[in-house]
Design a protein around this motif. Structure first.
Motif, mmCIF file in Angstrom:
data_model
loop_
_atom_site.group_PDB
_atom_site.id
_atom_site.type_symbol
_atom_site.label_atom_id
_atom_site.label_comp_id
_atom_site.label_asym_id
_atom_site.label_seq_id
_atom_site.Cartn_x
_atom_site.Cartn_y
_atom_site.Cartn_z
ATOM 1 N N GLU A 1 -28.294 36.077 51.403
ATOM 2 C CA GLU A 1 -28.041 35.732 52.792
ATOM 3 C C GLU A 1 -27.495 36.927 53.567
ATOM 4 O OE1 GLU A 1 -29.108 32.925 53.908
ATOM 5 O OE2 GLU A 1 -29.694 32.365 51.878
ATOM 6 N N HIS B 1 -15.079 40.306 58.014
ATOM 7 C CA HIS B 1 -14.640 38.922 57.971
ATOM 8 C C HIS B 1 -13.155 38.844 58.302
ATOM 9 C CE1 HIS B 1 -12.973 39.670 53.904
ATOM 10 N NE2 HIS B 1 -12.357 38.484 54.015
ATOM 11 N N ALA C 1 -23.196 35.401 58.445
ATOM 12 C CA ALA C 1 -23.751 35.122 57.115
ATOM 13 C C ALA C 1 -23.103 33.930 56.447
ATOM 14 C CB ALA C 1 -23.616 36.352 56.221
ATOM 15 N N SER C 2 -21.862 33.626 56.816
ATOM 16 C CA SER C 2 -21.185 32.507 56.168
ATOM 17 C C SER C 2 -20.034 32.016 57.032
ATOM 18 C CB SER C 2 -20.652 32.925 54.787
ATOM 19 O OG SER C 2 -19.945 31.877 54.171
ATOM 20 N N GLY D 1 -16.711 29.703 56.313
ATOM 21 C CA GLY D 1 -16.017 29.126 55.183
ATOM 22 C C GLY D 1 -14.888 28.185 55.553
ATOM 23 N N CYS E 1 -14.802 32.085 51.701
ATOM 24 C CA CYS E 1 -16.189 32.014 52.171
ATOM 25 C C CYS E 1 -17.095 32.058 50.946
ATOM 26 C CB CYS E 1 -16.536 33.194 53.080
ATOM 27 S SG CYS E 1 -16.220 32.921 54.823
ATOM 28 N N ILE E 2 -18.147 31.277 50.979
ATOM 29 C CA ILE E 2 -19.146 31.343 49.914
ATOM 30 C C ILE E 2 -20.229 32.311 50.373
ATOM 31 C CG2 ILE E 2 -20.857 30.067 48.586
ATOM 32 C CD1 ILE E 2 -19.111 27.587 48.932
ATOM 33 N N LEU E 3 -20.432 33.378 49.588
ATOM 34 C CA LEU E 3 -21.356 34.436 49.992
ATOM 35 C C LEU E 3 -22.441 34.646 48.955
ATOM 36 C CD1 LEU E 3 -18.741 37.055 51.235
ATOM 37 C CD2 LEU E 3 -20.184 35.621 52.666
ATOM 38 N N SER E 4 -23.608 35.004 49.431
ATOM 39 C CA SER E 4 -24.727 35.340 48.563
ATOM 40 C C SER E 4 -25.377 36.621 49.093
ATOM 41 C CB SER E 4 -25.758 34.213 48.550
ATOM 42 O OG SER E 4 -26.974 34.656 47.990
#
Length: 282
Positions: free
Chosen positions: A71, A88, A57-58, A60, A65-68
């Motif tokens: 996503e 993670h 999903a990400s 970083g 990590c940039i998470l949404s």
């Protein structure tokens, strides 16, 4: 153009069932062996614990990590996942959850609860070790979070708001702003108020209306019940929501009982002539 179709035998990432955090770690350990930055994985699971697929999903930096949520759950929804495990790594080797990890987990658990995909665990990988937030009793309670959100809107978790009905009397039903409108606690009170309107107001087309409050319906709002001494059941029942609403149907029956003097316009059955039409036909 987007196309979604059902596949008879969707691919399975692993036939082995995930029964504990260590199973998930062993499944993906090799993916984290040589990375020097944070990676965020989502394991999408069937109801029996098999892994349908794994979504990266990400990707970083060294420590973030940039998470949404969009996503995170995109692949889960498309995969018909029943639940997910988040995972993670911390390249530093320390698998202690950061404040951001805790807040993001809470947010994702709440989102999963809302869309019906359970977040089972969030596993953080360190150097030759890992931390399961579930085993550490750090996983947020999804139902509790949802209840807190629902309480702000006056909704109990797992229950839809119950529709309500109220009544009003208008001196001019077609254009209420041309006359007075009286809000009533009950239909009986509305009938009494209607009958007490001055006779000279009858020419304005006064009547009784109902207001449905239902957050799930586009038909919430005001609608005519009695107008100019007529109860048009045909028009009311032409709207399926009102036809199937126990509240509206009870109001119709109560008006017939409370106001026997009103003219009732019943639905016309196709192919059936009323007695007047049959007499004219002869």
């Amino acid at each position: 153009m987007v196309s979604i179709r059902l596949v008879d035998d969707p691919p399975i990432y692993s036939e082995d069932k995930i029964q504990n955090p260590n199973d998930a770690v062993q499944l993906l350990l090799k993916e984290f062996d040589s990375v020097d930055r944070e990676l965020f994985f989502v394991l999408n699971l069937k109801t029996n614990g098999q892994v349908i697929n794994v979504n990266i999903a990400s990707m970083g930096t060294l420590n973030s990590c940039i998470l949404s949520p969009r996503e995170i759950f995109k692949a889960s929804i498309l995969s018909n996942a029943a639940s997910v495990i988040l995972m993670h790594n911390h390249p530093s080797g320390d698998c202690t959850p950061s404040k951001q990890d805790v807040l993001m987990t809470k947010r994702l658990v709440a989102c999963g609860e809302l869309i019906g995909i359970t977040v089972l665990d969030h596993v953080i990988l360190g150097k030759e070790t890992y931390l399961s937030m579930k085993e550490a009793n750090m996983m947020p309670d999804g139902k509790k979070i949802y209840n807190e959100i629902a309480a702000e809107n006056g909704v109990e978790y797992g229950k839809k708001p119950i529709p309500t009905i109220s009544f009003y009397v208008a001196e001019c039903m077609e254009f209420p702003s041309l006359g007075k409108v009286y809000q009533c606690r009950s239909l009986e009170q509305a009938v009494k108020r209607y009958r007490n309107l001055p006779e000279e107001m009858a020419c304005m087309g006064n009547g009784i209306g109902f207001t449905i409050k239902d957050d799930d319906s586009i038909y919430s709002g005001e609608f005519d019940l009695v107008s100019a001494n007529r109860l048009d059941v045909d028009i009311i029942n032409s709207i399926p929501y009102y036809r199937d609403s126990p509240l509206v149907q009870k109001a119709i029956e109560d008006i017939k009982r409370l106001m026997p003097e009103v003219k009732i316009i019943e639905p016309v059955q196709h192919g059936v002539q009323n007695p007047k039409e049959r007499k004219q036909a002869r």
